[in-house]
Design a protein around this motif. Structure first.
Motif, PDB file in Angstrom:
ATOM      1  N   TYR A   1       0.820  -1.208   0.000  1.00 61.86           N
ATOM      2  CA  TYR A   1       0.000   0.000   0.000  1.00 61.86           C
ATOM      3  C   TYR A   1       0.858   1.265   0.000  1.00 61.86           C
ATOM      4  O   TYR A   1       0.506   2.269  -0.650  1.00 61.86           O
ATOM      5  CB  TYR A   1      -0.956  -0.014   1.186  1.00 61.86           C
ATOM      6  CG  TYR A   1      -2.077  -1.025   1.060  1.00 61.86           C
ATOM      7  CD1 TYR A   1      -2.264  -1.752  -0.112  1.00 61.86           C
ATOM      8  CD2 TYR A   1      -2.955  -1.262   2.108  1.00 61.86           C
ATOM      9  CE1 TYR A   1      -3.280  -2.680  -0.235  1.00 61.86           C
ATOM     10  CE2 TYR A   1      -3.985  -2.183   1.997  1.00 61.86           C
ATOM     11  CZ  TYR A   1      -4.139  -2.892   0.824  1.00 61.86           C
ATOM     12  OH  TYR A   1      -5.159  -3.811   0.711  1.00 61.86           O
TER      13      TYR A   1
ATOM     14  N   LEU B   1      -6.380   4.797  -2.439  1.00 62.21           N
ATOM     15  CA  LEU B   1      -5.826   4.935  -1.091  1.00 62.21           C
ATOM     16  C   LEU B   1      -5.607   6.400  -0.724  1.00 62.21           C
ATOM     17  O   LEU B   1      -4.859   6.705   0.202  1.00 62.21           O
ATOM     18  CB  LEU B   1      -4.509   4.168  -0.989  1.00 62.21           C
ATOM     19  CG  LEU B   1      -4.540   2.686  -1.399  1.00 62.21           C
ATOM     20  CD1 LEU B   1      -3.163   2.054  -1.219  1.00 62.21           C
ATOM     21  CD2 LEU B   1      -5.578   1.913  -0.608  1.00 62.21           C
TER      22      LEU B   1
ATOM     23  N   THR C   1      -4.537  -3.471  -6.503  1.00 67.48           N
ATOM     24  CA  THR C   1      -4.100  -3.345  -5.111  1.00 67.48           C
ATOM     25  C   THR C   1      -3.668  -4.716  -4.585  1.00 67.48           C
ATOM     26  O   THR C   1      -3.608  -4.939  -3.371  1.00 67.48           O
ATOM     27  CB  THR C   1      -5.194  -2.750  -4.193  1.00 67.48           C
ATOM     28  OG1 THR C   1      -6.379  -3.552  -4.264  1.00 67.48           O
ATOM     29  CG2 THR C   1      -5.521  -1.323  -4.584  1.00 67.48           C
TER      30      THR C   1
END
Length: 515
Positions: A127, A143, A177
């Motif tokens: 991330y 994000l 992701t």
């Protein structure tokens, strides 16, 4: 590259289209055979139309790359058949009362395909890579609300948001992701991807095939086929022949007539609903389109139904910007919901170009079959009001590179949809969005609407916001949204367990077997 072999001459094939639609609609849901027994050593061959060159999850934009990488990488969450987030590597999160803290618990014993453990450190690493602007991640906007990530234990990931974000879980279901190992260099992953998905990378022959083999450590269960080969076949008719001879087991078509010709006593078919949308992307950042009246003139000069009938052979539905089922835009709620040439010329007069102007439109050969025909149809329609369109037909890789660079005035594109509008469009139309350079349009009004849309989980309140957001997009002709397509999946009769999902998503391909 994959080009529609029927061209504009196929517009007379209305009866054939209707027949194809009825035939293809006859088999939906999960493919199964009560008498078949699965071959655990089989190789399932999946036909694709272009060589997937993107091998890092967060860089994926092409459908072909998504299809391959969704076999190799696993995101933290996934989706069910209704495209809603469900557990995957982790259970659905526990969310704090203020909506700012998401706590995820990973499944026990997770491993990457190279045998190393997958834990919270890998999630945090992935991330943070995506959030780093230097990574140029296609999923960075997913994000955008993340303030920090804690890893209090190997199986616990705590994500702190800077503001409530109702769309946050949706972004964690995408392959871009997908979690990568923190101890393997990104350079290495570009040539040999390492994930925790049902299959692991076995090899590539450029412009021919990509080979995968069963991952024995896959957390979801034993994949049905021992190997999967993605075979690159750019030509539709060659793909049809490969299905009929059994050298390809699965292929996806967006042309109903082509799909019909692939159906035989050795194949079967499914129809997949779609959240995708076909669009004429207009970059307001380009000088020729900087005047909103020029863009509105283009919007009014185009009959979207004519694009469907001519280029897509009737296989599609006119759409507005948002295709998410709970927040779907009204396709009639825009200036010139139907073609209005008089209005188009009025807008051109306001733009100071009453005699027309020249517009360069790029399109792809290989990414999907109707792209070139759509561009040619738009070219003919805009010509009626004096807008001269130069069509630039590019191979798939050149198109993707120019698209990512925002190096175009206008483009024919097929873009992915989502159950959440913020996941669909924040990356395009917010001032800090990952693809705002590609979209070429943003505004303070849109930034506020996107912020309001994720500030609440109340569906009714969000719908009000996204109705306003959709209006802002079409009133400024940011793009010209054309239609949502239909997709047709044709399978070898020996394939069992294949699930037909939104947009022909193949993340559950591992459940399929060959008998």
């Amino acid at each position: 590259m994959k080009v529609n072999r029927f061209g504009r001459q196929a517009i007379v094939a209305g009866a054939a289209v209707a027949t194809a639609s009825m035939l293809l609609a006859g088999c939906t849901g999960t493919s199964s055979s009560p008498t078949a027994s699965a071959d655990p050593n089989a190789t399932l061959v999946f036909g694709i139309t272009a060589d997937p060159t993107q091998t890092i999850p967060w860089t994926t934009t092409s459908e072909q790359s998504v299809q391959v990488l969704s076999q190799i990488y696993s995101p933290l969450l996934t989706t069910n058949k209704d495209d809603q987030p469900v557990a995957n590597l982790a259970d659905l999160p526990k969310v704090s009362s203020d909506g700012l803290t998401y706590t995820f618990t990973l499944k026990d014993g997770l491993k990457f395909s190279n045998g190393s453990a997958l834990d919270s450190a890998d999630v945090k690493y992935t991330y943070e890579k995506i959030m780093d602007p230097a990574s140029k991640a296609s999923s960075r906007s997913y994000l955008a609300s993340v303030a920090s990530i804690d890893t209090p234990s190997p199986t616990t990931v705590v994500v702190h948001l800077s503001k409530p974000d109702a769309s946050f879980p949706s972004g964690l279901t995408a392959v871009n992701t997908g979690i990568v190992p923190s101890d393997v260099s990104v350079d290495s992953l570009q040539t040999t991807p390492v994930g925790s998905g049902p299959y692991k990378w076995a090899g590539r022959v450029a412009n021919e095939s990509i080979s995968l083999e069963r991952n024995p450590d896959f957390f979801g269960g034993k994949p049905g086929a021992a190997k999967v080969e993605f075979r690159i076949i750019p030509d539709d008719q060659s793909m049809v022949s490969a299905l009929k001879t059994g050298s390809v087991d699965v292929a996806i078509f967006d042309n109903p007539v082509t799909a019909k010709t692939a159906v035989s006593n050795k194949t079967k078919s499914m129809e997949a609903a779609s959240l995708q949308y076909h669009v004429l992307q207009l970059r307001a950042a380009s000088p020729v389109l900087s005047n909103v009246n020029s863009r509105l003139a283009i919007q009014c000069a185009i009959s979207r139904q004519d694009v469907i009938d001519t280029a897509a052979l009737g296989s599609g539905t006119v759409t507005g910007p948002i295709t998410s089922p709970e927040y779907r835009s009204d396709p009639k709620a825009q200036p010139c919901a139907k073609q209005d040439l008089k209005k188009a010329k009025e807008y051109m007069q306001k733009a100071g170009t009453p005699d027309g102007f020249t517009l360069n439109v790029m399109t792809s050969q290989g990414l999907y079959s109707t792209a070139v025909d759509e561009a040619q149809n738009v070219q003919a329609q805009l010509g009626k009001v004096g807008i001269k369109v130069n069509v630039q037909a590019l191979d798939s890789n050149a198109y993707v590179q120019k698209w990512l660079a925002g190096d175009f005035d206008a483009a024919i594109a097929q873009n992915a949809g989502s159950a959440d509008p913020n996941t669909m469009y924040a990356r395009y139309f917010t001032s800090g969005g990952t693809y705002n350079k590609v979209a070429g349009y943003s505004s303070p009004e849109l930034d506020k609407l996107f912020a309001d849309g994720i500030a609440t989980t109340d569906t009714a309140k969000r719908k009000t916001v996204y109705t306003q957001l959709s209006k802002e997009l079409v009133d400024n002709a940011a793009w010209v949204w054309l239609f949502t397509p239909k997709e047709y999946i044709v399978l070898n009769s020996s394939v069992t367990g294949f699930e037909a999902r939104y947009d022909a998503d193949v993340s559950t391909l591992w459940k399929a077997s060959l008998s």
